[in-house]
Design an enzyme around this catalytic site. Sequence first.
Site, mmCIF file in Angstrom:
data_model
loop_
_atom_site.group_PDB
_atom_site.id
_atom_site.type_symbol
_atom_site.label_atom_id
_atom_site.label_comp_id
_atom_site.label_asym_id
_atom_site.label_seq_id
_atom_site.Cartn_x
_atom_site.Cartn_y
_atom_site.Cartn_z
ATOM 1 N N SER A 1 -9.929 1.998 2.653
ATOM 2 C CA SER A 1 -9.040 2.790 1.821
ATOM 3 C C SER A 1 -7.971 1.950 1.113
ATOM 4 O O SER A 1 -7.331 2.438 0.192
ATOM 5 C CB SER A 1 -8.332 3.844 2.677
ATOM 6 N N SER B 1 -10.319 -0.338 6.864
ATOM 7 C CA SER B 1 -9.737 -0.294 5.521
ATOM 8 C C SER B 1 -9.036 -1.554 5.038
ATOM 9 O O SER B 1 -8.635 -1.617 3.877
ATOM 10 C CB SER B 1 -8.763 0.869 5.411
ATOM 11 N N LYS C 1 0.859 -1.196 0.000
ATOM 12 C CA LYS C 1 0.000 0.000 0.000
ATOM 13 C C LYS C 1 0.889 1.238 0.000
ATOM 14 O O LYS C 1 1.915 1.270 0.705
ATOM 15 C CB LYS C 1 -0.907 -0.035 1.242
HETATM 16 N N1 GLN Z 1 -13.486 4.445 6.001
HETATM 17 C C1 GLN Z 1 -12.888 4.927 7.207
HETATM 18 C C2 GLN Z 1 -12.456 6.370 7.023
HETATM 19 O O1 GLN Z 1 -12.691 6.913 5.986
HETATM 20 C C3 GLN Z 1 -11.726 4.067 7.603
HETATM 21 C C4 GLN Z 1 -10.514 4.290 6.789
HETATM 22 C C5 GLN Z 1 -9.357 3.446 7.211
HETATM 23 O O2 GLN Z 1 -9.530 2.435 7.890
HETATM 24 N N2 GLN Z 1 -8.185 3.888 6.844
HETATM 25 O O3 GLN Z 1 -11.901 6.966 7.915
#
Ligand code: GLN
Length: 484
Positions: A151, A175, A76
């Site tokens: 994400s 995410s 990532k």
């Molecule tokens: N969807 C959540 C956010 O937008 C979690 C994102 C994540 O776990 N990085 O904060």
Amino acid sequence: MINLSLKSLNQGLVKKKFSSLELTQFFLNRVEKHNSDINAFISIDAEKSLTQAKHADALIQSGQNSLLTGIPVAQKDIFCSAGWRTTCGSLMLDNFISPYDATVIQKFNEVGAVNLGKTNMDEFAMGSSNETSYYGSVKNPWDLSLVPGGSSGGSAAAIAARLAPAATGTDTGGSIRQPASLCGFTGLKPTYGLVSRFGMIAFASSLDQAGPMAPSAEDCAALLNVMAGYDEKDSTSINHEKEDYLANLDEPIKGLRIGVPKEFFEKGLDGSVQKVIEAALMSYKKMGAELVDISLPNTHLAIPVYYVIAPAEASSNLSRYDGVRYGYRAKEYDDLMEMYFKTRQEGFGEEVKRRILIGTYVLSAGYYDAYYLKAQKIRKLISDDFKKAFEKCDVIMGPSAPSVAFKANEKKSDPLAMYLQDIYTISTNLAGLPGMSIPAGMIENLPVGLQLIGNYFKESQMLNIAHAFQKETDWHTRMPDGVS
Ligand code: GLN
């Protein structure tokens, strides 16, 4: 090649059926062929990857190999990787070439794994659909008109389309697990502190945790073996005794007590997803597990609490992007203040700015007690709910996400609808607990993930429980039509 587990790939390398150079080239070719459709990778550097592969072949030749030696892993783009552009999905870091390796990257390098490339992601890991990336949205390989989740959507799409045999992700509120659910593979968010956050670009430091993403629990165990470990460079790293996550995969699960939280099956959960999850629970029952009704009464507060705490931490973490130290700087400005303003105005996307504004607001002197402090108190209540639940059960199960993958643009302009994607995952981040998503069924050719939540440092047990399911079912081996 694309059907092989990490263990089998390792066997192929050791028995000289193929070299790491060939294996790496094979996956680079797949990336080259499919990335224009899926947009899973932000940066590919074949020369760097192949150099690592050659080095891995030499290691294998000399007998110094471990399970991940010579295996290409998609990283990532949140992990700083020396000599690689590391963007975090943002224009703000578009020109940032990291001078050092994150501990996670260093650990993969140490065992001779190959960095296959840096995967696309929501900007600064803020999002649930991979539509906030400066580098364009990622497509779900099961249906290109759908989102892959976020994400860690680039890593997720890369696994689903078998552009890489394994990948890393990070999970601040879901995410790893939500994209694993939407793309049909296994993803694990470890206990907070098990994997070092050093060199992992910070979003919300008390919640961020890196973890493995791969088709099966066995693959995830192999990856976690590399990733986990105490790191003195991360002040929140926990000095937990080193474990071999592959060692207990085949333990019997008879007598396992599975807690089923009633709050995870209330309104908001898609009816067909509910049926898949219930069927998976019945499979566990058949394997000898016992289902126990439990309650996590503060579940409905997890999202509001998260959207106070995470933005608060983000507003502080992201203050470092000021156009001075590194990254983007506005082209035209008259004085220092204007340089700051324009740099941040132009360098950050809409969702990131929204979070910075919320975070700054809840931390401001007049509102700190009303929002931030209150959120911290509720966070404790959420942790306590889990503590009570684990008196009655060994593991908690429920859906990973409220629905299957949804259409691109469907929730983009409605942040609150987007935030609800993480309703079942966020509370584990708030409590620091490990969570996992495993493929549990399909609805109209789209994957559904079952979530497992374990007690602190129970990753080994969770992987064992997941592996037991994967010995009985083949959901984790399914691939989108056309992937071959
Ligand atoms: N969807 C959540 C956010 O937008 C979690 C994102 C994540 O776990 N990085 O904060």
